[in-house]
Design a protein around this motif. Structure first.
Motif, mmCIF file in Angstrom:
data_model
loop_
_atom_site.group_PDB
_atom_site.id
_atom_site.type_symbol
_atom_site.label_atom_id
_atom_site.label_comp_id
_atom_site.label_asym_id
_atom_site.label_seq_id
_atom_site.Cartn_x
_atom_site.Cartn_y
_atom_site.Cartn_z
ATOM 1 N N ARG A 70 5.942 2.259 -7.108
ATOM 2 C CA ARG A 70 6.031 2.524 -5.670
ATOM 3 C C ARG A 70 4.643 2.560 -5.040
ATOM 4 N NH1 ARG A 70 9.205 7.090 -5.477
ATOM 5 N NH2 ARG A 70 11.103 5.921 -5.059
ATOM 6 N N ALA A 74 5.042 -0.518 -2.651
ATOM 7 C CA ALA A 74 5.917 -0.107 -1.546
ATOM 8 C C ALA A 74 5.544 -0.790 -0.235
ATOM 9 C CB ALA A 74 5.902 1.407 -1.384
ATOM 10 N N HIS A 75 4.274 -0.990 -0.001
ATOM 11 C CA HIS A 75 3.819 -1.616 1.251
ATOM 12 C C HIS A 75 3.757 -3.143 1.172
ATOM 13 C CE1 HIS A 75 0.272 -1.209 -1.264
ATOM 14 N NE2 HIS A 75 -0.303 -2.163 -0.546
ATOM 15 N N ALA A 101 11.035 7.989 0.691
ATOM 16 C CA ALA A 101 10.200 7.009 -0.025
ATOM 17 C C ALA A 101 11.006 5.728 -0.223
ATOM 18 C CB ALA A 101 9.773 7.574 -1.379
ATOM 19 N N LYS A 102 10.311 4.631 -0.470
ATOM 20 C CA LYS A 102 11.000 3.363 -0.718
ATOM 21 C C LYS A 102 11.836 3.499 -1.983
ATOM 22 C CE LYS A 102 9.570 -0.356 0.694
ATOM 23 N NZ LYS A 102 9.153 -1.635 1.166
#
Length: 144
Positions: A70, A74-75, A101-102
């Motif tokens: 993550r 994640a981005h 959170a993702k």
């Protein structure tokens, strides 16, 4: 048009399932990702970038692996997938679904094997012949 940059089997699973632009990376400096691909449902959603990390640990992996994935991706991806042959601890499952959170889809080796069997991917079916005694053949000779 599904593209696979390599013949490695884990990339072929994504191609078979309908993912596009499948790129198996898994090299030094890849940020822990083994597969990058795109998934799109026609006329429903815009294309989603998917990043997948594949682990071959025979024991369950914990939340630190989930957090690392993550933290790094994640981005950079719309969806994250983590595959591990030996499955996941409860802590990893909780971390993957952490609120705010993702989300990370977790795929254990047994789930992957079931999927491959269902899809007929990488498996060969062979009929099995089973021989049994025909009791009716012997019944005239049996003493009652």
């Amino acid at each position: 048009d599904h593209a696979v940059v390599t013949r490695r089997p884990h990339g072929r699973v994504f191609v078979h399932l309908g993912y596009d632009d499948v790129n198996v990376v898994g090299r030094s400096g890849d940020g822990g990702i083994d597969i990058e691909c795109v998934f799109q449902l026609p006329m429903i959603e815009p294309p989603m970038k998917v990043a997948c990390q594949v682990k071959r640990h025979m024991s369950p992996v914990g939340p630190s692996v989930v957090g690392d994935l993550r933290g790094r991706w994640a981005h950079r991806a719309d969806r994250l997938v983590l595959v591990n042959v030996g499955g996941f601890t409860n802590g990893a499952r909780e971390a993957a679904q952490e609120q705010g959170a993702k989300q990370i889809a977790l795929v254990a080796g047994s789930d992957l094997a079931d999927l491959m069997l269902t899809e007929g991917l990488g498996v060969r079916k062979e009929p099995v012949v089973r021989h049994e005694l025909d009791e009716t053949f012997f019944s005239p000779f049996s003493s009652s």
